[in-house]
Structure formats: structure tokens, C-alpha cells
Design an enzyme around this catalytic site. Structure first.
Site, short mmCIF file in Angstrom:
data_model
loop_
_atom_site.label_atom_id
_atom_site.label_comp_id
_atom_site.label_asym_id
_atom_site.label_seq_id
_atom_site.Cartn_x
_atom_site.Cartn_y
_atom_site.Cartn_z
N TRP C 149 -9.07 7.98 9.01
CA TRP C 149 -8.23 7.42 10.08
C TRP C 149 -6.80 7.93 9.96
O TRP C 149 -6.05 7.92 10.91
CB TRP C 149 -8.28 5.89 10.07
N LYS C 338 7.46 -16.06 1.07
CA LYS C 338 6.59 -16.62 2.11
C LYS C 338 5.47 -17.46 1.49
O LYS C 338 5.21 -18.58 1.93
CB LYS C 338 6.00 -15.51 2.97
#
Lengths: 282, 374, 533
Positions: C149, C338
Site C-alpha cells: 500500500w 490522553k
């Protein structure tokens, strides 16, 4: 419009996007066939381009009608401003990829190819710019900066000035000045394109400088070529708003289309300055 | 010292999983056989240790909350939602841990990249799909050979049982002496490959048109196996790397033998008979051409052109010789000029011009090939 | 539908005063300018592509079930790995989150619709032609692209015509993303309800705003990179050809300048969904909202300056390696912030574990694992051993599947009651989670070991010592694939037979769509903007 202007205009269902997608599909598929020697490729691309032109004319036509019909409030106008700004930002990044390739080649790849370790593979190559690489096809002459390119710089910079004068005309509601200076801007743009085409002919016929002339030819033609394409688009956009000006569109306080095109034109201008410095000059 | 500490840290970690340590090769990096590989191994174990501790700590808190602060247990929600001190703490503490981690990571990296003062320099060239080795400096200078997969197609197709070193065996392994610093100069001839021997802690992309270097110093004798690590087309999974590390004496003996073999190489001026060329060509074809053009010369439709009945094969022989020598730009057709000798190229061209439906009856001589080399 | 559209007196319709302008049947979807319709199309398209990409994964894992070549030829195998990657990244994951953005952003900020509804429609309708081009590439002579890809050159230059189809598909996908991003940015900046200041924006909107900037900055760069491949292939340029003074590694630099932010383009909206779900089921506001906003922005900014950590083995100067290693390690700091904030949000909450929360906790756990293996990979020296091995495959599937995909599942279950006005079957939802969780780990956890022990990625066949783990992984992947059939069934069952959903089925959820809009949400979200205090 009998109603008061809504706080945010929402268009109804529209056929244009899917027509545009069909056009792009034909253009993309056709080009892929064309590049691989399928004879129906070019015709497929042509069909796609025609559909695309039709779609653009109708879609933008509808937008112009809506705008002149007073449907676009201040807030819609602001949306267009944000939208156009970020579109131009994405265009900047597209050029950044090609400038990145140019800088990488000049600063890293070419000197690296000429250094000691690579002598193992390319014993005779000495790194210098411009170059067509270690297996130079045939020698070429690079494009000189101070002939036509310098003149072109002057043309584009002046076109930025004339466009600004036209904008003043629009702001002060002096329509004659607006139409005249806008026309002048288009002519300057067209002259630039003419010179650019002449320069390409000169490169191919006299300098032996081609798209296939190694990394110099690649970066030269791809950067200037994409810029030329953007100038062409800019000229078409300028012509569109010029025709709109002639038809009495735009008001001193309501002319986003004009400003959007002007921003785009200045962007094309700035890209050219960078091209002139990094591709032609140094 | 650091090395010891890291190893003991890893032992502590592994001790938690009985049976893992014994089968470490299956669950972890291969047993290191060079100082760099050892360093990487230790670095990885150290990092894993730190990470596991942090992971367990963070998720212990989360799972405690999951069990203790459930509504089903009647826990009422507190409404606090901000605390700058806490935010600062969990920004700065990880930062400090990272800086501490960066220290050994940088040390190992610098060691890994120090290619100065090699004893032996070997150029490694990646071809689709085999490796070429040229000994450029040090003992053995001048030796040059190509190393390709030795596992048979039958084993791959499953018609015969697979051998112990299935897909990890080659015809001509790279041979290097124990304890000597070997500098590898990697390059590619067609697409990017990557020369990788896990046990030696070495992986270097072989980039066409550029030479990139790396090094190793094996501290164990033995055979070390790796593979191409960068997708390079159809047979990317079938171009292993095998390095044999031998003692200095054995290495000298091997070098002598290689030199003798080189001297016995085909006389390029010999004139061959058609039958001899065909027999030799069939072997060369099987080793170099069959993967793409297939045994029946039909190729693979759309990807690899057929040779049977092809104009490239029945046309002028100079064109075919040039194609085999220089390859075809932008396709998978490699330039075989550097991989094969004049005799081999002459033989394989003769073979293709007189096999399947092709009946030119021509015998191409090595001298004709040599004449076309630039 | 008609009744709700008719009541759009304030939002106003371009010439849309009567019903004649609102086609029904398929044309409703083709011509729609409604953010909810478009969001639905994005989500359905994404799921369809998820199945296509999943089918390719099935082929890959079937071939890898045992050593030896059994089912497909190596060339076709490479086409499958390439298209699996392209389709999952551009066709499945990215459109899924754009679908969420379309549905949720106008509702969450108190807007009537997206800022440019017609362009919004085009953003979606560019996807099917692009997907079609990718699929067509499989059937042209030479087959689909088989260069991975990442489309590394010179392998991509060698490919057949299928590569050109893929290149154009990438161009069209890029246009779609750019238009979508412009729309999202403009909507968030310009269409917020009065009182909805930037620092009151729901976290999901913040993450999408930041993501949209990332997209705008990098999609054009990808377009440039594939354009250079195209001209190298057909017009004799030498961007990536050393013989002409170019460099194959130049492509890698340009590609990863796109590719690394791309990772965060996928991950950051996933963070956004999780940041809505965890507080809702903890019945407690998101802990450290401000820190979360800054952490997300830091991750986005850092993502632009770390790209070459994908190229440690390409042979860049050691100073470059050291720089990229340090910059990459730095990303662990805001990412850690986070994770800590999410855990702190759960701390002392009043937790319940409906399906969305299960997927969110699953996300948290597994994404952190993916983050940690990322930290291991950031060390250039360790990366030399595991680069281009199954360790990397395991790492990014932890981030993409257990990260992004699980978060998308969480989002679907979370907002389904608002979208359809019906509740889904909680028991089936929990089955979906647990099956996905178990089979996902079965598939990918063992791949860490494969990579460490030396199995390269993108190979159709492997040495015998890798056989056991590959078999486990293949069985896990089949289980994972089959488990996903539950999702369309659960959605179908909810729409057809589900219990009527109240306006606010999750008592901890407090954004505008829950507090101000009935379930199902009206066709145009807010005809008059609500006032946010």
C-alpha cells in the site's frame, strides 16, 4: 425571494456532484487506458472532460444565481472565505511536494550520488547542478533566468497590481475601472502563458531540455508545468468574474467570488516567485 | 556492565513465564551472534521490562476502577474533572522516563552505525530474486558469486516433504571469518531489497543506484539465516540470506578454493556445440528465467511475456543478447550482464531460441556475448 | 422524511420550497445534500469496503495457514496485501470517521447542517468511483498493484497498468478528503451555535478539527508523490531513478510525510469518539478537557516531524536517525497524557458497561499496547531488527483495528439510538465485543512473536519454525471475520424490531444531540441554533 434571508442557506438536492464524479471516473479510467496504449483511452478522457465542463458550468451557474438572488447571508459569505482559504492551503501543500523533491534532489540526492561511496556504482559522476544524473542521456542547456522568465515575473507581478486596482474600482463602485483593469489582468496572464509556451518550445527544440532530461528536466517541467496549469485555471476564473462584472454582478459589500479569485491569483503569483528563485535563478 | 544488568532484567521478566526462556527463539529475537545483535537484544528486553511495568501500573488503576467504581455496586460519580498538578506530573514523569530510555537507545544506535576500519568489505547486490556478493577488500578480495534459493519448487508446492531449512537455504552462502569486522555495502540492481540476518543484528536496504553500508562482527561460528525484508516483487519471500561464519583457517581455505574455481572458469573463447549449449542453457534457464517466463516458455499473461513464439527470441540475436545483458527499463526484466558469465548467457539464449516452438537452429557463442558487453 | 423537511422555514432551502425538489428512492441518496443522509452513506460504504478488504485479508490468512504455496500465486498474494491495505485505510477506516463527522458535528455544535452541503455530497460520491478503479485494477492485464500500500518505487514503476488505476484512485480519494476536510473545518469554525465557544466544543469536534487540518496538509502531498510515480512510469521523468539523478528514497520521504500524519488522521477521530463514550458511561465529565485538546494538537504537530522513523533501514545519516528517534519518542508524552486522562475520567465514576463502553475500554487497553509496541519500534536500533517484520504488522493492527475500528464500533453503538430512534440488542452487542476482542488478540498478538523471531512481512510462504503461530493467527482471523457479521445483523434488528429509544438513553451523555434533539434526530438538526450557556 419573498421570505427574509435565512440565517444559513441550505441548498436542496443537486445532481452536479454525481455528474462530476462520473466525469472524474471517465477521466481517470480513460487516462489509465490511454497511458497503456488502449485506443479508446483518449476518447474516454475527452468524454469525461466534456461532462466535467458541463457540470462546472451548471453548478457554478446555480451558485451565481443563488448569490445574485440574495440567498447568501454574511455567515454563508464567511463560510466561503474559510473554504477558499483552506483550499488554497491544500494547493500550497501540493506544490510543497514538488518543491520538496527539488530541494531533496539538489541538497541530498545529487551530492550523495557524487560522493566517495557511490564511486563504486557511478565512477565518472561528479555532482553539480543542473544535472541529468550519472547516465546522462544527451547534454542539455539549462533554462537561463534573466530572459523570458524575468519578463514573466514582471508580467505576473504587474497582474497582481492591476487586479488590486480592479478591486479598488469594485469597492468604490467605479465599474468602468473595474472592467478595464480586470481585462488587463487577464491579458497579462494570457501573455505570461504565451511566453511560457514559447519557452517550452525553445527548451525542446534548441536547448535539448526535455521532461526526460534527468532530475533537472523532471523538476523543471513538473514545477513550471503545474504552475502553468494553475495560471490557466486562474485565467479562466478571472474571465468568468470579468463576464460577471460586465453583467453587473457584485456589489461593493458583496463580492466574495471576486475576492476568492483574487486570492487564488495572488497565490499563483507567489508560487511563481518561488519558482523563479529556486528553479530558474539559483 | 549495562549489558549484564539488562540481561538480568530480562531474566527476571522471562522467569515469570515458565518455559518461555527455553524456547526463546520462538518467542523472542533469535539468539544473538554478534555484539550489535546482543546490544539490540538487551535494549529490547530492557524496554520491554519498562513498558510492562508501566502498562501493569496504568491498567491496574483502570481495572481497579472498573471493579470498584461500578454503578451496580452503588458507586456515586464524583464530579472532579480538572487538576493541573496531576496533568503536569503525568507529562513530566513520562518525559523523564523517555530521556532515560533514549540514552541506551542512542548508544546502541551509534555502535550499529560505526562502519569504520573494517577487516573485510563485501558488496551485496539485491537482484530480483537473489543476492550477488562481491568481496571488495580484505582477505578474499576479488571473489564474486550469486546466491539464490536452494529449496526446490516441489517442496514449495508441497509435492515432497519440506526440509529442515525450508526457504532459508541457498546454493552459495556468504562465507566470513569469525571475529573479523565485516563491512557490507548494499545496493540494488532493480528494485529495493533489504539484506537481513537477524542473529547478526543487521538489516540494510539495498537501494538501486545508491550504496548504503552497515557492518557486523560475528562472535560465534555457525550458519545464520535471514531473508529479504523489503517487498521486491513476486518472489520476495523466496530470496533468503545465508551467512556461514567459519574460523580464520577455514576461511583462508575457502578463499583458496574459490580462487581455484575462478581460474577453472569457462574459457570464453571456446566454441560450443549446439547440444552442449542446450544442456547448459536448460540449467541456466531453470535457475534464472523460469520463475517469470515459466518452464513452458509461456510466461504469465499480462505480467511476464511469453518467450515461446516471441519476436524478442526469434528476431535478430543481437537484440536478444542486448536485452539479456542490459535488461528492460521499467519492467521486471533484469540486466543479467553482471550476474551471468558470457558462456551462461550464450547458453541460455541458445536454449530459448531452440526450445518449445522456437526452432532457429542457431548456436550463440560466448564470444558474441562478450562482443556486445560495453 | 417529507414532514421533517417541510419544516425548514428558518434554515431555508434553495428553491426547495416544495416537495418536487426532493426526489425519492435511489435518487434521494444520489442527490442528497443532507448531512445525515451523507453520513449514513459514508458509514454504509465504509462497511462494504470493510467486507471487501476483509475478504482480501481472508485470502491472505488462508494462504498463510500453512507453510508452502497452497491457494494463490505469490504475485496475486502481493496484490491482495496491497489492496487490503489501500482499501482498509482509504475505503473503510477513513470514510467511517467522516461518516461520524457528518452525522455528529452539526448536531454537537448546534448547526442546521454542514457548511457546504452540495460539496459534502460530492466528497462522498467521489468514493465509489475511486473504489471502482481500485477493484478494476485487479482485472486489467497484469493484475492489481502489488507494490504494497506504500507503493514504494522502483517496484511501483515496474507494475502493470493496474498501478495507473490505483494512482488515479488515490488522486480521487485525495480530492474527496480535501473537500471533506474543508467542509468540516468551516462547519466547526463558522456554524457553532451562539455561546458554543471553542473551549466548550465536544472533544469529538476538536479531534475532527485537528484531523481535518492534517488531511488538508498531507493529502495533496500524497497526490504529488503518486503523480511523480505516474510521470516516472510513462513520461520519462527521473524523480526516483538514480540513473537520472533522482532517488528512490525520495519517494519514501514524500510518502511518509503523508503517511505518518495519516496514522493520526485515523487515530485522532477515534480518540474523539472514545472521549465522548468514556465520560458518558462513567457519568462524570471528561477529566482534563483542556489538557486533552492540547495533547491532541501536540500529537498532530509532532506527527509532521517524525516521518523518517519508517525508514530507519534505508541508510540515512546517523544524525538523522537520532533526530527522528527522539522526535518519535516524544509522541509518547501527549499520547500518555490522553490515556491517563481517560483512566482518570473513569476513576471514581459510576461505571456501567454497555456495548459502547466495552469497546471503549477495549480500545483503551489495546491501543495502549499498540502505542507501547510503537515506542519499541521508535528505537532505531531495535527497529533495525523488527522493521518490515510481522512485529510491525502486529503493531499497526493494534492501532488500526483495536484502536480505530473498535472506536468506530463504540461510536456506532453509542449513537445508533439517536440516529435510528431504536435501541440495539445489548446481549448481541456484548457478544460482538467479546468475540472481536478474543479473536483479534488471537490473530495479532502472536504476530509480535513471529516478527521478533524473524518472519518478514508481505511473504506468501514462510520457514517451518513460524508454522504454529501462523496457524493460530489464521484461525483467529477467520473468527474475527465471522464475528463481524453480527454488526449488520444487530443494526438491522435494531432498526426493524428495536425498542423505541428515549431522547437520552445514556444518562451520562450531555452533548447537544442528547440534550436538545429527540430520537431519531430530525432531518435538519437545528433549524434555529440553540443557545449554549
Amino acid at each position: 425571494m419573498t421570505r427574509s434571508q435565512p440565517w444559513y442557506f441550505l441548498p436542496g438536492p443537486a445532481p452536479w456532484p454525481v455528474i462530476g464524479s462520473t466525469a472524474l471516473f471517465l477521466m481517470a479510467g480513460g487516462a489509465a487506458m490511454w497511458f497503456n496504449g488502449v485506443s479508446s483511452g483518449p476518447w474516454t478522457v475527452l468524454a469525461g472532460v466534456l461532462i466535467m465542463v458541463y457540470m462546472m458550468v451548471r453548478w457554478f451557474g446555480q451558485v451565481i444565481d443563488e448569490s445574485e438572488g440574495g440567498l447568501y447571508s454574511r455567515r454563508v459569505d464567511l463560510s466561503f472565505r474559510w473554504g477558499m482559504s483552506w483550499f488554497i492551503f491544500s494547493e500550497v501543500m501540493f506544490f510543497a511536494a514538488f518543491f520538496g523533491a527539488l530541494f531533496y534532489a539538489r541538497v541530498l540526492a545529487v551530492p550523495d550520488l557524487g560522493d566517495l561511496e557511490q564511486k563504486l556504482l557511478w565512477p565518472d559522476f561528479s555532482a553539480s547542478w543542473p544535472t541529468a544524473g550519472p547516465i546522462a542521456a544527451d547534454p542539455f542547456t539549462p533554462m537561463a533566468a534573466w530572459g523570458i522568465p524575468a519578463l514573466n515575473t514582471l508580467l505576473l507581478l504587474s497582474s497582481g497590481v492591476t487586479l488590486t486596482i480592479a478591486h479598488w474600482g469594485l469597492l468604490q463602485d467605479r465599474r468602468g475601472a473595474l472592467n478595464l483593469w480586470l481585462l488587463l489582468t487577464i491579458l497579462l496572464g494570457a501573455t505570461f502563458l504565451g511566453f511560457q509556451m514559447y519557452e517550452y518550445g525553445h527548451a525542446y527544440s534548441e536547448l535539448n531540455l526535455k521532461l526526460s532530461s534527468g532530475i533537472y528536466g523532471s523538476t523543471f517541467f513538473m514545477l513550471t508545468g503545474f504552475h502553468g496549469f494553475h495560471v490557466t485555471v486562474g485565467c479562466i476564473m478571472l474571465t468568468t468574474i470579468w463576464i460577471r462584472c460586465l453583467s453587473g454582478h457584485f456589489k461593493p459589500d458583496h463580492h466574495f467570488a471576486f475576492e476568492g479569485v483574487a486570492w487564488y491569483w495572488h497565490f499563483v503569483d507567489v508560487v511563481w516567485l518561488l519558482l523563479f528563485i529556486f528553479v530558474y535563478w539559483i | 556492565m549495562r549489558h549484564r544488568m539488562a540481561t538480568s532484567a530480562s531474566c527476571v521478566l522471562l522467569a515469570g513465564f515458565p518455559g518461555l526462556a527455553s524456547a526463546a527463539d520462538r518467542w523472542n529475537m533469535q539468539a544473538p551472534a554478534s555484539i550489535v545483535a546482543q546490544d539490540i537484544y538487551d535494549l529490547h528486553m530492557l524496554m520491554m521490562g519498562i513498558i510492562v511495568v508501566i502498562f501493569v501500573a496504568v491498567f491496574a488503576v483502570m481495572f481497579y476502577s472498573v471493579f470498584a467504581h461500578r454503578r451496580s455496586k452503588g458507586h456515586q460519580a464524583a464530579q472532579f474533572h480538572e487538576n493541573t498538578t496531576v496533568e503536569l506530573v503525568w507529562t513530566i514523569v513520562p518525559l523523564i522516563i523517555l530521556i532515560l530510555m533514549a540514552w541506551p537507545a542512542t548508544r546502541t544506535l551509534l555502535l550499529l552505525r560505526d562502519t569504520s576500519n573494517p577487516d573485510i568489505t563485501i558488496k551485496v547486490t539485491g537482484y530480483q530474486w537473489k543476492w550477488g556478493y562481491d568481496y571488495l577488500g580484505g582477505e578474499g578480495e576479488g571473489i564474486s558469486f550469486v546466491s539464490a534459493l536452494a529449496t526446490s519448487r516441489d517442496q514449495i508446492q508441497g509435492t515432497v516433504p519440506k526440509g529442515e531449512h525450508y526457504l532459508l537455504e541457498v546454493d552459495n552462502p556468504l562465507v566470513v571469518p569469525l571475529g573479523k569486522k565485516i563491512r557490507i555495502l548494499a545496493t540494488g540492481s532493480d528494485v529495493i531489497h533489504s539484506w537481513w540476518v537477524p542473529a547478526l543484528g543487521i538489516k540494510q536496504d539495498a537501494i538501486p543506484g545508491f550504496v548504503r553500508d552497515t557492518w557486523f562482527r560475528a562472535d560465534k561460528e555457525g550458519t545464520f539465516r535471514g531473508q529479504c525484508a523489503e517487498l521486491c516483487g513476486k518472489d520476495h519471500g523466496f530470496m533468503p540470506v545465508v551467512v556461514e561464519v567459519v574460523s580464520a583457517e577455514k576461511y583462508s581455505a575457502w578463499v583458496g578454493e574459490q580462487k581455484k574455481m575462478a581460474a577453472r572458469a569457462d574459457d570464453p573463447n571456446k566454441t560450443w556445440t549446439l547440444a552442449d549449449l542446450m544442456a547448459r542453457g536448460a540449467k541456466v534457464y531453470a535457475a534464472n528465467c523460469m520463475a517469470c517466463h515459466q518452464a513452458n516458455g509461456q510466461g504469465v499473461r499480462g505480467t511476464f511475456p511469453a518467450l515461446d513464439g516471441s519476436k524478442a527470441v526469434s528476431g535478430p540475436k543481437v537484440d536478444q543478447i542486448s536485452m539479456v545483458l542490459n535488461g528492460k527499463q521499467g519492467t521486471a526484466m533484469a540486466a543479467f550482464g553482471k550476474q551471468l558469465s558470457d558462456s551462461e548467457i550464450a547458453a541460455v539464449i541458445t536454449y530459448t531460441r531452440n526450445s518449445w516452438g522456437n526452432k532457429t537452429g542457431e548456436a550463440i557463442q560466448p564470444a558474441e556475448v562478450r562482443a556486445q558487453r560495453k | 422524511m417529507s414532514a421533517s423537511i417541510h419544516d425548514t422555514a428558518r434554515a431555508g432551502h434553495g428553491g426547495g420550497e416544495d416537495h418536487a425538489h426532493h426526489p425519492s428512492g435511489i435518487m434521494r441518496w444520489v442527490m442528497t445534500t443532507n448531512h445525515k443522509d451523507i453520513g449514513t452513506m459514508y458509514l454504509c460504504f465504509s462497511f462494504a469496503m470493510f467486507l471487501v478488504g476483509g475478504l482480501m485479508a481472508f485470502i491472505i490468512r488462508t494462504e498463510l495457514f500453512q507453510p508452502g504455496l497452497q491457494f494463490v500465486a505469490p504475485d496475486f498474494f502481493n496484490q491482495m496485501t496491497t489492496l487490503h491495505g489501500l482499501i482498509m485505510v482509504f475505503g473503510a477506516i477513513m470514510p467511517a470517521f467522516v461518516g461520524f463527522a457528518n452525522w455528529q458535528i452539526p448536531m454537537m455544535i448546534g448547526a442546521p447542517d454542514m457548511a457546504f452541503p452540495r460539496m459534502n455530497n460530492w466528497s462522498f460520491w467521489l468514493l465509489p468511483p475511486a473504489a471502482l478503479l481500485l477493484v478494476i485494477s485487479l482485472f486489467v492485464p497484469g493484475g492489481g498493484p502489488a507494490a504494497g500500500w506504500t507503493m514504494y518505487v522502483p517496484l511501483a514503476t515496474q507494475m502493470g497498468p493496474g498501478m495507473d488505476f490505483s494512482i488515479f484512485a488515490v488522486h480521487i480519494l485525495g480530492m474527496s478528503s480535501i473537500m471533506g476536510s474543508i467542509n468540516i473545518i468551516t462547519t466547526i469554525l463558522n456554524l457553532r451555535a451562539p455561546g458554543m465557544t471553542m473551549m466548550k466544543l465536544p472533544m469529538f469536534c476538536w479531534t475532527w478539527l485537528i484531523t481535518a487540518y492534517l488531511l488538508l496538509a498531507v493529502m495533496p502531498v500524497l497526490a504529488g508523490a503518486v503523480t511523480m510515480i505516474l510521470t516516472d512510469r510513462h513520461f520519462g521523468t527521473s524523480f526516483f531513478n538514480a540513473a537520472g539523478g533522482g532517488d528512490p528514497v525520495l519517494y519514501q520521504h514524500i510518502f511518509w510525510f503523508f503517511g505518518h500524519p495519516e496514522v493520526y488522521i485515523i487515530a485522532i477521530p477515534a480518540f474523539g469518539v472514545i472521549s465522548q463514550v468514556i465520560p458518558a458511561f462513567s457519568r462524570k465529565p471528561l477529566f482534563g478537557y483542556t489538557a486533552m485538546v492540547y495533547a491532541t494538537a501536540s500529537i498532530a504537530i509532532l506527527s509532521f516531524i517524525v516521518w523518517a522513523h519508517h525508514m530507519y533501514t534505508a541508510g540515512m545519516p546517523v544524525t538523522g536517525q537520532v533526530y527522528f528517534m527522539y522526535a518519535t519518542m516524544l509522541i509518547a508524552v501527549p499520547t500518555g497524557v490522553k490515556v491517563f486522562n481517560w483512566v482518570a475520567t473513569m476513576w471514581k465514576g459510576s461505571l456501567t458497561f454497555e456495548t459502547p463502553m466495552l469497546f471503549a475500554v477495549g480500545f483503551l487497553f489495546m491501543f495502549t499496547m499498540g502505542g507501547f509496541s510503537g515506542l519499541v519500534l521508535s528505537m532505531a536500533a531495535v527497529d533495525v531488527q523488527v522493521h518490515d517484520t510481522y512485529y510491525v504488522v502486529a503493531h499497526f493492527h493494534y492501532v488500526m483495528v483495536a484502536g480505530a475500528l473498535f472506536s468506530a464500533f463504540a461510536g456506532v453503538y453509542f449513537w445508533l439510538p439517536k440516529w435510528t430512534g431504536r435501541m440495539y440488542d445489548e446481549t448481541l452487542g456484548k457478544w460482538h465485543f467479546w468475540l472481536s476482542m478474543v479473536f483479534f488478540n488471537m490473530t495479532f498478538f502472536v504476530q509480535h512473536f513471529l516478527g521478533l523471531a524473524g518472519m518478514p512481512r508481505r511473504v506468501p510462504d514462510y520457514a517451518l519454525q513460524f508454522a504454529d503461530f501462523n496457524m493460530i493467527s489464521s484461525i483467529g482471523s477467520m473468527g474475527f471475520g465471522v464475528s463481524q457479521v453480527l454488526l449488520p445483523y444487530i443494526v438491522y434488528k435494531a432498526v426493524r424490531h428495536g425498542a423505541k429509544a428515549p431522547q437520552r438513553p445514556w444518562d451520562g451523555a450531555d452533548t447537544l444531540e442528547w440534550t436538545h434533539l429527540p430520537a431519531p434526530a430530525p432531518y435538519h438538526s437545528f433549524e434555529t441554533p440553540p443557545v449554549v450557556k
